[in-house]
Write a protein that holds these residues in place. Sequence first.
Motif, mmCIF file in Angstrom:
data_model
loop_
_atom_site.group_PDB
_atom_site.id
_atom_site.type_symbol
_atom_site.label_atom_id
_atom_site.label_comp_id
_atom_site.label_asym_id
_atom_site.label_seq_id
_atom_site.Cartn_x
_atom_site.Cartn_y
_atom_site.Cartn_z
ATOM 1 N N SER A 148 0.829 -1.210 0.000
ATOM 2 C CA SER A 148 0.000 0.000 0.000
ATOM 3 C C SER A 148 0.859 1.254 0.000
ATOM 4 C CB SER A 148 -0.936 0.012 1.216
ATOM 5 O OG SER A 148 -1.930 -0.992 1.097
ATOM 6 N N ASP A 149 2.139 1.070 -0.318
ATOM 7 C CA ASP A 149 3.061 2.192 -0.379
ATOM 8 C C ASP A 149 3.404 2.464 -1.844
ATOM 9 O OD1 ASP A 149 5.019 4.080 -0.213
ATOM 10 O OD2 ASP A 149 6.426 2.847 0.944
ATOM 11 N N PRO A 150 2.816 3.499 -2.442
ATOM 12 C CA PRO A 150 3.049 3.751 -3.867
ATOM 13 C C PRO A 150 4.474 4.195 -4.184
ATOM 14 C CG PRO A 150 1.845 5.571 -2.888
ATOM 15 C CD PRO A 150 1.928 4.502 -1.843
ATOM 16 N N ALA A 151 5.272 4.469 -3.158
ATOM 17 C CA ALA A 151 6.634 4.945 -3.377
ATOM 18 C C ALA A 151 7.666 3.827 -3.313
ATOM 19 C CB ALA A 151 6.975 6.013 -2.341
ATOM 20 N N ASP A 152 7.243 2.599 -3.056
ATOM 21 C CA ASP A 152 8.232 1.547 -2.828
ATOM 22 C C ASP A 152 8.709 0.859 -4.105
ATOM 23 O OD1 ASP A 152 6.106 -0.066 -3.521
ATOM 24 O OD2 ASP A 152 5.900 -1.026 -1.570
ATOM 25 N N GLY A 153 8.100 1.190 -5.251
ATOM 26 C CA GLY A 153 8.532 0.575 -6.503
ATOM 27 C C GLY A 153 8.282 -0.916 -6.577
ATOM 28 N N ASN A 154 7.377 -1.406 -5.768
ATOM 29 C CA ASN A 154 7.131 -2.848 -5.679
ATOM 30 C C ASN A 154 6.545 -3.431 -6.955
ATOM 31 O OD1 ASN A 154 6.656 -5.410 -4.176
ATOM 32 N ND2 ASN A 154 4.513 -4.835 -4.426
ATOM 33 N N GLY A 155 5.656 -2.678 -7.615
ATOM 34 C CA GLY A 155 5.064 -3.144 -8.868
ATOM 35 C C GLY A 155 3.721 -3.811 -8.733
ATOM 36 N N VAL A 156 3.329 -4.199 -7.508
ATOM 37 C CA VAL A 156 1.994 -4.745 -7.235
ATOM 38 C C VAL A 156 1.468 -4.044 -6.000
ATOM 39 C CG1 VAL A 156 0.598 -6.784 -6.766
ATOM 40 C CG2 VAL A 156 2.662 -7.001 -8.153
ATOM 41 N N TRP A 157 0.351 -3.338 -6.167
ATOM 42 C CA TRP A 157 -0.180 -2.557 -5.055
ATOM 43 C C TRP A 157 -1.652 -2.878 -4.795
ATOM 44 C CZ3 TRP A 157 2.778 -0.111 -8.934
ATOM 45 C CH2 TRP A 157 4.063 0.304 -8.520
ATOM 46 N N ASN A 158 -2.065 -2.600 -3.581
ATOM 47 C CA ASN A 158 -3.472 -2.757 -3.211
ATOM 48 C C ASN A 158 -4.308 -1.653 -3.859
ATOM 49 O OD1 ASN A 158 -3.102 -5.019 -1.439
ATOM 50 N ND2 ASN A 158 -2.207 -3.607 0.059
ATOM 51 N N PRO A 159 -5.578 -1.929 -4.110
ATOM 52 C CA PRO A 159 -6.443 -0.912 -4.709
ATOM 53 C C PRO A 159 -6.934 0.080 -3.669
ATOM 54 C CG PRO A 159 -7.705 -2.876 -4.265
ATOM 55 C CD PRO A 159 -6.279 -3.201 -3.879
ATOM 56 N N VAL A 160 -7.673 1.060 -4.139
ATOM 57 C CA VAL A 160 -8.307 2.025 -3.245
ATOM 58 C C VAL A 160 -9.650 1.467 -2.803
ATOM 59 C CG1 VAL A 160 -9.229 4.365 -3.027
ATOM 60 C CG2 VAL A 160 -7.162 3.947 -4.382
ATOM 61 N N GLY A 161 -9.898 1.491 -1.510
ATOM 62 C CA GLY A 161 -11.171 1.015 -0.992
ATOM 63 C C GLY A 161 -12.255 2.068 -1.136
ATOM 64 N N ASP A 162 -13.463 1.712 -0.751
ATOM 65 C CA ASP A 162 -14.583 2.638 -0.879
ATOM 66 C C ASP A 162 -14.578 3.726 0.190
ATOM 67 O OD1 ASP A 162 -15.336 1.187 -3.049
ATOM 68 O OD2 ASP A 162 -16.966 0.106 -2.059
ATOM 69 N N ASP A 163 -13.555 3.695 1.053
ATOM 70 C CA ASP A 163 -13.358 4.795 2.002
ATOM 71 C C ASP A 163 -12.312 5.772 1.500
ATOM 72 O OD1 ASP A 163 -11.084 3.286 2.229
ATOM 73 O OD2 ASP A 163 -11.183 3.039 4.409
ATOM 74 N N ILE A 267 -2.553 4.546 -9.051
ATOM 75 C CA ILE A 267 -1.353 5.180 -8.523
ATOM 76 C C ILE A 267 -0.746 6.012 -9.636
ATOM 77 C CG2 ILE A 267 1.008 4.788 -7.707
ATOM 78 C CD1 ILE A 267 -0.029 2.326 -6.244
ATOM 79 N N ASN A 268 -0.586 7.291 -9.392
ATOM 80 C CA ASN A 268 -0.024 8.201 -10.385
ATOM 81 C C ASN A 268 1.453 8.437 -10.062
ATOM 82 O OD1 ASN A 268 0.017 9.933 -12.583
ATOM 83 N ND2 ASN A 268 -0.496 11.721 -11.338
ATOM 84 N N ARG A 269 2.313 8.083 -11.019
ATOM 85 C CA ARG A 269 3.750 8.297 -10.875
ATOM 86 C C ARG A 269 4.311 8.528 -12.267
ATOM 87 N NH1 ARG A 269 8.332 4.001 -9.684
ATOM 88 N NH2 ARG A 269 10.078 5.371 -9.137
ATOM 89 N N THR A 270 4.792 9.714 -12.529
ATOM 90 C CA THR A 270 5.126 10.096 -13.901
ATOM 91 C C THR A 270 6.622 10.211 -14.188
ATOM 92 O OG1 THR A 270 4.912 12.435 -13.310
ATOM 93 C CG2 THR A 270 2.956 11.327 -14.195
ATOM 94 N N THR A 271 7.454 10.051 -13.157
ATOM 95 C CA THR A 271 8.899 10.095 -13.382
ATOM 96 C C THR A 271 9.575 9.026 -12.525
ATOM 97 O OG1 THR A 271 9.470 11.628 -11.597
ATOM 98 C CG2 THR A 271 8.755 12.596 -13.694
ATOM 99 N N PRO A 272 10.767 8.609 -12.906
ATOM 100 C CA PRO A 272 11.471 7.598 -12.112
ATOM 101 C C PRO A 272 11.768 8.047 -10.687
ATOM 102 C CG PRO A 272 12.480 7.833 -14.279
ATOM 103 C CD PRO A 272 11.513 8.958 -14.138
ATOM 104 N N THR A 273 11.903 9.339 -10.483
ATOM 105 C CA THR A 273 12.252 9.842 -9.152
ATOM 106 C C THR A 273 11.034 10.235 -8.314
ATOM 107 O OG1 THR A 273 12.537 12.062 -10.083
ATOM 108 C CG2 THR A 273 14.500 10.667 -9.933
ATOM 109 N N ALA A 274 9.873 10.288 -8.938
ATOM 110 C CA ALA A 274 8.660 10.655 -8.200
ATOM 111 C C ALA A 274 8.288 9.544 -7.215
ATOM 112 C CB ALA A 274 7.512 10.894 -9.172
ATOM 113 N N LYS A 275 7.736 9.951 -6.069
ATOM 114 C CA LYS A 275 7.346 8.972 -5.066
ATOM 115 C C LYS A 275 6.066 8.231 -5.451
ATOM 116 C CE LYS A 275 9.479 11.168 -1.047
ATOM 117 N NZ LYS A 275 9.252 11.712 0.312
ATOM 118 N N GLY A 276 5.235 8.880 -6.241
ATOM 119 C CA GLY A 276 3.963 8.265 -6.608
ATOM 120 C C GLY A 276 2.927 8.461 -5.520
ATOM 121 N N LYS A 277 1.680 8.539 -5.925
ATOM 122 C CA LYS A 277 0.608 8.699 -4.938
ATOM 123 C C LYS A 277 -0.690 8.116 -5.478
ATOM 124 C CE LYS A 277 -0.555 13.400 -6.484
ATOM 125 N NZ LYS A 277 -0.744 14.801 -6.061
ATOM 126 N N TYR A 278 -1.510 7.682 -4.552
ATOM 127 C CA TYR A 278 -2.830 7.182 -4.918
ATOM 128 C C TYR A 278 -3.722 8.337 -5.357
ATOM 129 C CZ TYR A 278 -2.271 2.406 -3.120
ATOM 130 O OH TYR A 278 -1.885 1.103 -2.928
#
Length: 354
Positions: A148-163, A267-278
């Motif tokens: 659930s960390d969009p900045a970790d570069g993991n490549g597989v992330w959890n979705p956004v819940g209805d909250d 998850i929006n991340r547009t550059t290699p150095t960006a942290k990315g965010k939901y």
Amino acid sequence: MKKVFYLLASAVLLLGACTKDEEKAVITVSANSLDFGSKAESKEFTLTANKTWTVQNSCGWINVTPNGGNSATEQTVTISVEENTDVDRSGEVTFNIGTDASAKISVSQEGGAIEYAGVKYRIVKMKDGRTWMAENLRYVPDGKKPSSDPADGNGVWNPVGDDGEPTADAAAIAEKGYLYDYPTALKAEVTKDNFKTFEGAQGICPDGWHIPTRAEMVALCGYSNKGVGEDGPLVDKSAAYYDEGYNGAKITALDADGFGWAFTGMINRTTPTAKGKYTAAMTSESNCSVETYRGKPAMSYLLGSTGNTVNEKNGNIQFFGIMSTFTKVYMEGRATVGFTNYFGGHSLRCVKNQ
């Protein structure tokens, strides 16, 4: 002399009767096999028999009408199958004249689901003629662990819940699937030199399936943002779900045919150095007229396999993907082909190879 004649005549009559009774049993059918889609359906064929026949059928999902007949020369027979919400299945129906003769028909039916890596996914044949997954992929490749960390570069992330927050809840994952970056989805390193070579790639899809191309996505919803080198947006008004008022597809129309749009966020991340965010803007009464869609992430993407462009300055590579839009103009949800960034996290629907 008359007595001898009568005896001979009687013998001839008896011989004739005996020959008729021992006539060889023959039964034939006009089809050796029948193939059905996943929906309930019936097909007819012709059965020819010279003696009384019966049906041998051990599959509860196959129905034969009539299930027997007399020695009429030719008869129309119907085989019906029930809707199949599970995986592909097959069976056999045998038509018998006692133990003397038989004819067989193989029956196969597409499933309304496939099983992949121990998980069953609903599938659906849409009006574009293609079979799509009706659920987002929730496959975790070896060596990966959903995050659930969009900045970790993991490549597989959890979705956004209805909250509006990332969720690892099992029920939410089953409903929404995971978010993937392109290297993970394609199972390959993506570079500025090879990003246009992945069109139609299997990636992490099941065997016999692939990541949808731009052409396949446009054939579904009818509108794509302008690509590099093009004069304007790509519009196909003959597309299966194109709606003139939406200049794209209504999500309600896709769902009416079983597509099952999943509200996952991205998850929006547009550059290699960006942290990315939901990104988790939510639907509400102000931008959505469908009660069952309200209170869910409004912007979701399905990643595609067709590359569009590379940004030489920041290294971002852009692909085409299906995006959802909810506004006062698109109250039922608009599905069009937009742009996905290969560093970001997006949902994946696979398409069956044709």
